[in-house]
Design a protein around this motif. Structure first.
Motif, PDB file in Angstrom:
ATOM      1  N   PHE A  69     -29.872 -42.214  33.200  1.00 47.25           N
ATOM      2  CA  PHE A  69     -30.903 -43.249  33.059  1.00 47.25           C
ATOM      3  C   PHE A  69     -30.968 -44.089  34.318  1.00 47.25           C
ATOM      4  O   PHE A  69     -30.039 -44.154  35.099  1.00 47.25           O
ATOM      5  N   TRP A  70     -32.119 -44.709  34.490  1.00 45.71           N
ATOM      6  CA  TRP A  70     -32.342 -45.632  35.584  1.00 45.71           C
ATOM      7  C   TRP A  70     -33.264 -46.731  35.076  1.00 45.71           C
ATOM      8  O   TRP A  70     -33.713 -46.678  33.927  1.00 45.71           O
ATOM      9  N   HIS A  71     -33.530 -47.710  35.884  1.00 46.22           N
ATOM     10  CA  HIS A  71     -34.304 -48.847  35.394  1.00 46.22           C
ATOM     11  C   HIS A  71     -35.111 -49.486  36.514  1.00 46.22           C
ATOM     12  O   HIS A  71     -34.845 -49.275  37.700  1.00 46.22           O
ATOM     13  N   THR A  72     -36.085 -50.265  36.121  1.00 45.41           N
ATOM     14  CA  THR A  72     -36.772 -51.192  37.025  1.00 45.41           C
ATOM     15  C   THR A  72     -36.567 -52.593  36.463  1.00 45.41           C
ATOM     16  O   THR A  72     -36.455 -52.783  35.253  1.00 45.41           O
ATOM     17  N   ALA A  73     -36.486 -53.559  37.367  1.00 44.62           N
ATOM     18  CA  ALA A  73     -36.251 -54.945  36.948  1.00 44.62           C
ATOM     19  C   ALA A  73     -36.983 -55.883  37.895  1.00 44.62           C
ATOM     20  O   ALA A  73     -37.568 -55.455  38.900  1.00 44.62           O
ATOM     21  N   SER A  74     -36.955 -57.152  37.569  1.00 46.86           N
ATOM     22  CA  SER A  74     -37.683 -58.152  38.345  1.00 46.86           C
ATOM     23  C   SER A  74     -37.119 -58.286  39.752  1.00 46.86           C
ATOM     24  O   SER A  74     -35.911 -58.317  39.947  1.00 46.86           O
ATOM     25  N   ASP A  75     -38.039 -58.362  40.709  1.00 46.69           N
ATOM     26  CA  ASP A  75     -37.648 -58.740  42.058  1.00 46.69           C
ATOM     27  C   ASP A  75     -38.011 -60.216  42.241  1.00 46.69           C
ATOM     28  O   ASP A  75     -38.533 -60.846  41.321  1.00 46.69           O
ATOM     29  N   PRO A  76     -37.728 -60.822  43.390  1.00 44.72           N
ATOM     30  CA  PRO A  76     -38.025 -62.255  43.553  1.00 44.72           C
ATOM     31  C   PRO A  76     -39.484 -62.615  43.295  1.00 44.72           C
ATOM     32  O   PRO A  76     -39.777 -63.668  42.724  1.00 44.72           O
ATOM     33  N   TRP A  77     -40.407 -61.731  43.708  1.00 44.91           N
ATOM     34  CA  TRP A  77     -41.824 -62.024  43.468  1.00 44.91           C
ATOM     35  C   TRP A  77     -42.149 -61.982  41.986  1.00 44.91           C
ATOM     36  O   TRP A  77     -42.851 -62.847  41.453  1.00 44.91           O
ATOM     37  N   ASP A  78     -41.643 -60.953  41.280  1.00 43.23           N
ATOM     38  CA  ASP A  78     -41.853 -60.875  39.833  1.00 43.23           C
ATOM     39  C   ASP A  78     -41.292 -62.110  39.143  1.00 43.23           C
ATOM     40  O   ASP A  78     -41.906 -62.649  38.208  1.00 43.23           O
ATOM     41  N   TRP A  79     -40.142 -62.570  39.591  1.00 43.39           N
ATOM     42  CA  TRP A  79     -39.499 -63.732  38.966  1.00 43.39           C
ATOM     43  C   TRP A  79     -40.367 -64.977  39.106  1.00 43.39           C
ATOM     44  O   TRP A  79     -40.501 -65.756  38.169  1.00 43.39           O
ATOM     45  N   ARG A  80     -40.964 -65.157  40.278  1.00 48.93           N
ATOM     46  CA  ARG A  80     -41.826 -66.326  40.484  1.00 48.93           C
ATOM     47  C   ARG A  80     -43.096 -66.252  39.647  1.00 48.93           C
ATOM     48  O   ARG A  80     -43.639 -67.284  39.244  1.00 48.93           O
ATOM     49  N   THR A  81     -43.571 -65.038  39.376  1.00 52.04           N
ATOM     50  CA  THR A  81     -44.797 -64.874  38.578  1.00 52.04           C
ATOM     51  C   THR A  81     -44.501 -64.692  37.088  1.00 52.04           C
ATOM     52  O   THR A  81     -45.372 -64.254  36.336  1.00 52.04           O
ATOM     53  N   GLN A  82     -43.263 -65.000  36.705  1.00 51.67           N
ATOM     54  CA  GLN A  82     -42.842 -64.928  35.301  1.00 51.67           C
ATOM     55  C   GLN A  82     -42.829 -63.504  34.740  1.00 51.67           C
ATOM     56  O   GLN A  82     -42.894 -63.303  33.530  1.00 51.67           O
ATOM     57  N   ASN A  83     -42.752 -62.515  35.603  1.00 49.01           N
ATOM     58  CA  ASN A  83     -42.648 -61.126  35.150  1.00 49.01           C
ATOM     59  C   ASN A  83     -41.172 -60.771  35.071  1.00 49.01           C
ATOM     60  O   ASN A  83     -40.538 -60.475  36.072  1.00 49.01           O
ATOM     61  N   ARG A  84     -40.630 -60.815  33.867  1.00 49.15           N
ATOM     62  CA  ARG A  84     -39.190 -60.600  33.683  1.00 49.15           C
ATOM     63  C   ARG A  84     -38.916 -59.264  32.988  1.00 49.15           C
ATOM     64  O   ARG A  84     -37.920 -59.103  32.305  1.00 49.15           O
ATOM     65  N   ARG A  85     -39.793 -58.296  33.183  1.00 51.02           N
ATOM     66  CA  ARG A  85     -39.700 -57.037  32.457  1.00 51.02           C
ATOM     67  C   ARG A  85     -38.573 -56.158  32.986  1.00 51.02           C
ATOM     68  O   ARG A  85     -38.337 -56.078  34.190  1.00 51.02           O
ATOM     69  N   ILE A  86     -37.864 -55.516  32.056  1.00 51.42           N
ATOM     70  CA  ILE A  86     -36.870 -54.505  32.378  1.00 51.42           C
ATOM     71  C   ILE A  86     -37.262 -53.230  31.653  1.00 51.42           C
ATOM     72  O   ILE A  86     -37.399 -53.220  30.426  1.00 51.42           O
ATOM     73  N   ALA A  87     -37.484 -52.161  32.426  1.00 54.65           N
ATOM     74  CA  ALA A  87     -37.861 -50.868  31.856  1.00 54.65           C
ATOM     75  C   ALA A  87     -36.707 -49.896  32.035  1.00 54.65           C
ATOM     76  O   ALA A  87     -36.194 -49.738  33.149  1.00 54.65           O
ATOM     77  N   CYS A  88     -36.321 -49.229  30.944  1.00 52.70           N
ATOM     78  CA  CYS A  88     -35.194 -48.299  30.975  1.00 52.70           C
ATOM     79  C   CYS A  88     -35.710 -46.877  30.796  1.00 52.70           C
ATOM     80  O   CYS A  88     -36.442 -46.591  29.833  1.00 52.70           O
ATOM     81  N   PHE A  89     -35.344 -45.991  31.700  1.00 47.17           N
ATOM     82  CA  PHE A  89     -35.815 -44.610  31.696  1.00 47.17           C
ATOM     83  C   PHE A  89     -34.638 -43.669  31.502  1.00 47.17           C
ATOM     84  O   PHE A  89     -33.577 -43.845  32.097  1.00 47.17           O
ATOM     85  N   ALA A  90     -34.845 -42.642  30.659  1.00 52.34           N
ATOM     86  CA  ALA A  90     -33.863 -41.574  30.478  1.00 52.34           C
ATOM     87  C   ALA A  90     -34.491 -40.288  30.966  1.00 52.34           C
ATOM     88  O   ALA A  90     -35.675 -40.023  30.710  1.00 52.34           O
ATOM     89  N   GLU A  91     -33.725 -39.483  31.660  1.00 55.85           N
ATOM     90  CA  GLU A  91     -34.266 -38.253  32.222  1.00 55.85           C
ATOM     91  C   GLU A  91     -33.290 -37.102  32.082  1.00 55.85           C
ATOM     92  O   GLU A  91     -32.071 -37.287  32.074  1.00 55.85           O
ATOM     93  N   SER A  92     -33.880 -35.906  31.996  1.00 54.85           N
ATOM     94  CA  SER A  92     -33.137 -34.663  32.064  1.00 54.85           C
ATOM     95  C   SER A  92     -33.399 -34.056  33.441  1.00 54.85           C
ATOM     96  O   SER A  92     -34.317 -34.468  34.154  1.00 54.85           O
TER      97      SER A  92
END
Length: 288
Positions: A253-276
């Motif tokens: 699995f891997w993920h995407t998370a907020s960077d400093p710009w996302d944090w300032r724009t209130q985008n606090r999303r964390i997406a979790c991906f599973a792969e084969s």
């Protein structure tokens, strides 16, 4: 009427005038003659009394300030030297003062050596720790958005594919042709053969980094801290969804998370991906 008396003359006749003293041999013809009554003498100053021996008090103070155990060891010798000096025992005073001095010098040298060693060690440790944090941060920064890049950046994926950030929880996609950097994916139904799935979509908890009710929101914690937090969230979500670990399931699995710009724009999303490693999945990871 005035009577003039003749001058007095001794019976033996007048005394002859003294002859001048002979001039000493000198190259200066104008040097004054030596008085016949001058007796040359050499002046010798009186001998100085011997200096009092040191009690080592100064070195005792130095040792107390530099490294107090040495000062504590030198103090009794200084005391004994002082008492012996007051009693007129110069030999004992000199011996005890010398001991106090040696101990004081040893304390000063020890202090200098330890100070240099600690300074060098501290600088070396700080440099090593800085490199370690840099390595951790770089690794964590890469893990924060390990594979995803925005649409305007180069990356793998079909030209007409779905940007990774637009996927929803439960979205499945093909992994064939994807590289370490992913821009878009080919979304498919999870019943069809596929290799990847966005299995968890969540947001950073309000108190994850110190923010609580009534307290201003915490600042962006930095990519390293954010990566560790997102990794922990996705790992727990994967184990909850599959009932096993990623290693035991054969997936990763891997993920995407907020960077400093996302944090300032209130985008606090964390997406979790599973792969084969191949498009060999035909159901959601929670239904396997």
């Amino acid at each position: 009427m005035t009577h003039e008396l003749p001058p007095l003359t001794p019976p033996g006749g007048p005394s002859p005038a003294p002859e001048p003293a002979p001039r000493p041999a000198t190259s200066d013809p104008y040097a004054p003659a030596q008085s016949p009554y001058h007796v040359p003498t050499s002046y010798q100053p009186p001998p100085r009394p011997p200096a009092e021996p040191s009690t080592g008090a100064g070195w005792t103070i130095v040792a107390l300030l530099a490294w107090w155990p040495f000062g504590a060891a030198a103090y009794p010798h200084t005391q004994r030297a002082t008492v012996a000096l007051g009693a007129g025992d110069r030999r004992t005073a000199e011996a005890e003062g010398a001991r106090a001095r040696r101990i004081g010098i040893a304390g000063l040298v020890t202090y200098i050596v330890l100070t240099v060693a600690l300074t060098v060690g501290g600088i070396g440790g700080a440099v090593a720790l800085g490199f370690w944090f840099e390595d951790v941060e770089q690794a964590a920064d890469a893990a924060t958005s390990t594979r995803y890049v925005d649409d305007d950046q180069p990356g793998s994926g079909p030209v007409d594919g779905t940007p990774v950030r637009e996927l929803n929880e439960g979205s499945c996609y093909l992994v064939d042709g994807l590289t370490d950097v992913v821009r878009t994916v080919a979304a498919v139904k999870c019943e069809e053969p596929h290799g990847g799935e966005l299995y968890e979509l969540t947001y950073v908890a309000s108190d994850a980094f110190g923010a609580t009710d009534g307290v201003p929101e915490a600042a962006y914690p930095g990519p390293a801290v954010m990566a560790r937090y997102a990794d922990d969230v996705c790992r727990k979500a994967f184990e909850t969804a599959t009932g096993t670990t990623a290693q035991e399931s054969g997936l990763h699995f891997w993920h995407t998370a907020s960077d400093p710009w996302d944090w300032r724009t209130q985008n606090r999303r964390i997406a979790c991906f599973a792969e084969s490693d191949a498009d060999d999945l035909t159901a959601r990871v929670s239904d396997r």
